[in-house]
Write an enzyme that holds these catalytic residues in place. Structure first.
Site, PDB file in Angstrom:
ATOM      1  N   GLY A 240       2.492  25.700 120.293  1.00 41.10           N
ATOM      2  CA  GLY A 240       3.749  26.277 120.795  1.00 41.10           C
ATOM      3  C   GLY A 240       4.590  26.904 119.686  1.00 41.10           C
ATOM      4  O   GLY A 240       5.066  28.030 119.819  1.00 41.10           O
TER       5      GLY A 240
ATOM      6  N   CYS B 293       2.104  19.206 112.751  1.00 38.14           N
ATOM      7  CA  CYS B 293       1.747  18.599 114.046  1.00 38.14           C
ATOM      8  C   CYS B 293       1.708  19.742 115.055  1.00 38.14           C
ATOM      9  O   CYS B 293       2.576  19.857 115.924  1.00 38.14           O
ATOM     10  CB  CYS B 293       2.796  17.575 114.468  1.00 38.14           C
ATOM     11  SG  CYS B 293       3.029  16.237 113.300  1.00 38.14           S
TER      12      CYS B 293
ATOM     13  N   CYS C 104      11.661  16.394 120.013  1.00 37.36           N
ATOM     14  CA  CYS C 104      12.320  16.750 121.276  1.00 37.36           C
ATOM     15  C   CYS C 104      12.855  15.452 121.886  1.00 37.36           C
ATOM     16  O   CYS C 104      12.668  15.181 123.060  1.00 37.36           O
ATOM     17  CB  CYS C 104      11.398  17.513 122.216  1.00 37.36           C
ATOM     18  SG  CYS C 104       9.834  16.693 122.537  1.00 37.36           S
TER      19      CYS C 104
ATOM     20  N   ASP D 235      -6.331  12.186 104.379  1.00 38.19           N
ATOM     21  CA  ASP D 235      -7.101  13.417 104.612  1.00 38.19           C
ATOM     22  C   ASP D 235      -7.220  14.232 103.311  1.00 38.19           C
ATOM     23  O   ASP D 235      -6.208  14.498 102.639  1.00 38.19           O
ATOM     24  CB  ASP D 235      -6.418  14.253 105.702  1.00 38.19           C
ATOM     25  CG  ASP D 235      -7.273  15.421 106.139  1.00 38.19           C
ATOM     26  OD1 ASP D 235      -7.984  15.270 107.137  1.00 38.19           O
ATOM     27  OD2 ASP D 235      -7.253  16.466 105.463  1.00 38.19           O
TER      28      ASP D 235
HETATM   29  C1  SAM Z   1       5.419  17.079 119.626  1.00 36.15           C
HETATM   30  S1  SAM Z   1       3.705  17.290 119.593  1.00 36.15           S
HETATM   31  C2  SAM Z   1       3.515  18.883 118.869  1.00 36.15           C
HETATM   32  C3  SAM Z   1       3.877  20.036 119.737  1.00 36.15           C
HETATM   33  C4  SAM Z   1       3.598  21.381 119.110  1.00 36.15           C
HETATM   34  N1  SAM Z   1       4.155  21.497 117.784  1.00 36.15           N
HETATM   35  C5  SAM Z   1       4.151  22.515 119.971  1.00 36.15           C
HETATM   36  O1  SAM Z   1       5.173  23.100 119.630  1.00 36.15           O
HETATM   37  O2  SAM Z   1       3.515  22.810 121.004  1.00 36.15           O
HETATM   38  C6  SAM Z   1       3.196  16.215 118.320  1.00 36.15           C
HETATM   39  C7  SAM Z   1       1.763  16.392 117.868  1.00 36.15           C
HETATM   40  O3  SAM Z   1       1.560  15.523 116.748  1.00 36.15           O
HETATM   41  C8  SAM Z   1       0.197  15.191 116.735  1.00 36.15           C
HETATM   42  N2  SAM Z   1       0.013  14.050 115.810  1.00 36.15           N
HETATM   43  C9  SAM Z   1       0.083  12.726 116.070  1.00 36.15           C
HETATM   44  N3  SAM Z   1      -0.142  12.014 114.946  1.00 36.15           N
HETATM   45  C10 SAM Z   1      -0.327  12.907 113.943  1.00 36.15           C
HETATM   46  C11 SAM Z   1      -0.601  12.797 112.545  1.00 36.15           C
HETATM   47  N4  SAM Z   1      -0.700  11.605 111.954  1.00 36.15           N
HETATM   48  N5  SAM Z   1      -0.750  13.914 111.821  1.00 36.15           N
HETATM   49  C12 SAM Z   1      -0.645  15.137 112.421  1.00 36.15           C
HETATM   50  N6  SAM Z   1      -0.389  15.309 113.737  1.00 36.15           N
HETATM   51  C13 SAM Z   1      -0.235  14.208 114.492  1.00 36.15           C
HETATM   52  C14 SAM Z   1      -0.134  14.949 118.188  1.00 36.15           C
HETATM   53  O4  SAM Z   1      -1.520  15.072 118.419  1.00 36.15           O
HETATM   54  C15 SAM Z   1       0.692  16.039 118.882  1.00 36.15           C
HETATM   55  O5  SAM Z   1      -0.083  17.172 119.136  1.00 36.15           O
END
Ligand code: SAM
Length: 409
Positions: free
Chosen positions: A223, A218, A342, A273
């Site tokens: 970041g 994700c 978080c 996927d």
């Molecule tokens: C907490 S944020 C990630 C922050 C990032 N890792 C950082 O450190 O900046 C969670 C992310 O999960 C993504 N997300 C949501 N559903 C998902 C899925 N089924 N598979 C992969 N990513 C997903 C969202 O688009 C979002 O960008």
């Protein structure tokens, strides 16, 4: 503008940036003061609404006055108020916060006050989440040493932000105030990135090595990808997955600045996927930085407590469980899976990990303490998980669990 924020249609920082962009001639100090007042009003919204009931005139103005009271001295603010507003504010200043019901004093919705009550030392945690946060930056280990960057910052105009090394992360520097880091040469040349210390420590728990195949499942705007890639010394292959093309696109300039050449961004589908399927059992490390309530970041995003509700939380928990299950399939025998959020709520954290382990006996929980011992100092561990809190650790609230897929006997 506060009135618009309180519609909850867009995140507060987006409304604020839009408002400020439309006022290019406003000075840096005025901008900072407006931002501080708005964020203060969001942090203490329930308490301020309770106070505002006793005043007169538009409600948004009364809330704004209370926010501004946290930024300006009594003398400066009073000079800008009408007589009845001055008297109203003077009455409020005499109220002892301890006399208010806890949820009003803490400015939390009832449902969240109840959930947080189960967290150890809840009062200290809530108070810390209601305070503004410093800004942490991270040195890019591919390009610079922390000591050298620290020296350069202290010798230049950044000295006014009192740069200090972070306590737990070996790559972090903490700054006070609101510096515009993205205009600094050290940022532009990829030596510095903005990243909360807690997020840096969490990457240390993944602990990727040179030449490995790693998946940041994700990855969002990258970041954690950036530090993962740097710890791999830009070798091996680091997949940055996300379902959001827009978020992954924001990672692109950051990866370019960082000098990494091992990052492969891939927009994946939430279910079924093919790229994910092809990686089954192949990755040495998989990080699941799951979408979550974000309640550990309330210092920076105080509007989240008003934008979330029990239904959205229940939905998030289902999504988290599903992503964890899917990502786990990519882990090679003997490989590591790290689940992180978080959030400070057990239902998004320990409970998710326990449910996953119960369903997937081929994974075992690892102790976070020994993994982090060589890189991150001064951390407190109670049990196998990494848990960071603003009241104890000075970071945003983070949770992470490291698991390992057992090798076949
Ligand atoms: C907490 S944020 C990630 C922050 C990032 N890792 C950082 O450190 O900046 C969670 C992310 O999960 C993504 N997300 C949501 N559903 C998902 C899925 N089924 N598979 C992969 N990513 C997903 C969202 O688009 C979002 O960008």
């Amino acid at each position: 503008m506060l009135g618009e924020v309180l519609q909850w249609e867009y995140p507060a920082d987006a409304v604020l940036s839009h408002w400020l962009r439309a006022r290019p001639h406003m000075g840096a100090r005025d901008r900072a003061e407006v931002a501080e007042a708005v964020f203060d009003a969001l942090r203490h919204l329930r308490r301020y609404r309770h106070f505002a009931e006793s005043g007169s005139g538009p409600a948004a103005r009364r809330l704004a006055i209370l926010g501004l009271a946290s930024v300006f001295s009594e003398q400066v603010l009073d000079a800008a108020l009408q007589e009845d507003e001055r008297e109203w504010l003077a009455r409020l200043r005499r109220i002892d916060p301890a006399s208010l019901p806890a949820a009003v004093r803490h400015s939390l919705p009832d449902w969240l006050e109840q959930r947080l009550a189960d967290v150890p030392q809840a009062e200290a945690l809530i108070e810390a989440l209601n305070r503004p946060a410093p800004l942490d930056v991270r040195v890019n280990p591919l390009k610079a040493e922390r000591a050298t960057v620290l020296e350069a910052l202290r010798a230049g105009p950044a000295a006014r932000y009192s740069p200090e090394p972070t306590l737990h992360s070996p790559w972090g520097i903490r700054l006070q105030g609101r510096p515009s880091v993205n205009r600094w040469p050290l940022f532009e040349n990829g030596s510095l990135e903005v990243q909360d210390e807690g997020s840096q420590v969490l990457v240390a728990l993944v602990a990727p090595k040179r030449g490995e195949m790693v998946i940041d499942y994700c990855a969002g705007a990258g970041g954690k990808t950036l530090l993962l890639g740097a710890l791999m010394r830009s070798t091996g292959r680091l997949y940055a997955f996300d379902v959001s093309a827009a978020r992954l696109a924001r990672a692109k300039p950051r990866v370019a600045r960082s000098g990494l050449s091992n990052v492969v961004p891939v927009v994946i589908r939430a279910d079924g996927d093919q790229r994910v399927k092809r990686l089954a059992g192949k990755a040495h490390r998989v990080l699941v930085d799951a979408p979550c309530s974000g309640l550990g970041t309330l210092r920076r995003n105080p509007d989240l407590k008003w934008r979330q509700h029990p239904e959205s939380l229940a939905e998030l928990c289902q999504v988290q469980a599903r992503i964890l299950r899917q990502a786990a399939r990519c882990v090679a025998p003997g490989g590591r899976l790290v689940y992180a959020t978080c959030s400070v709520l057990p239902e998004e954290n320990e409970n998710q990990v326990q449910a996953f382990l119960a369903e997937n006996p081929e994974f075992e929980l690892l102790e976070a303490g020994p993994i982090l011992a060589d890189r991150c100092e001064n951390l407190t561990f109670q049990g196998p998980y990494l848990s960071l809190r603003p009241d104890r650790d000075g970071t945003d609230g983070f949770f992470a669990a490291a698991m390992q897929r057992r090798k076949p006997a």
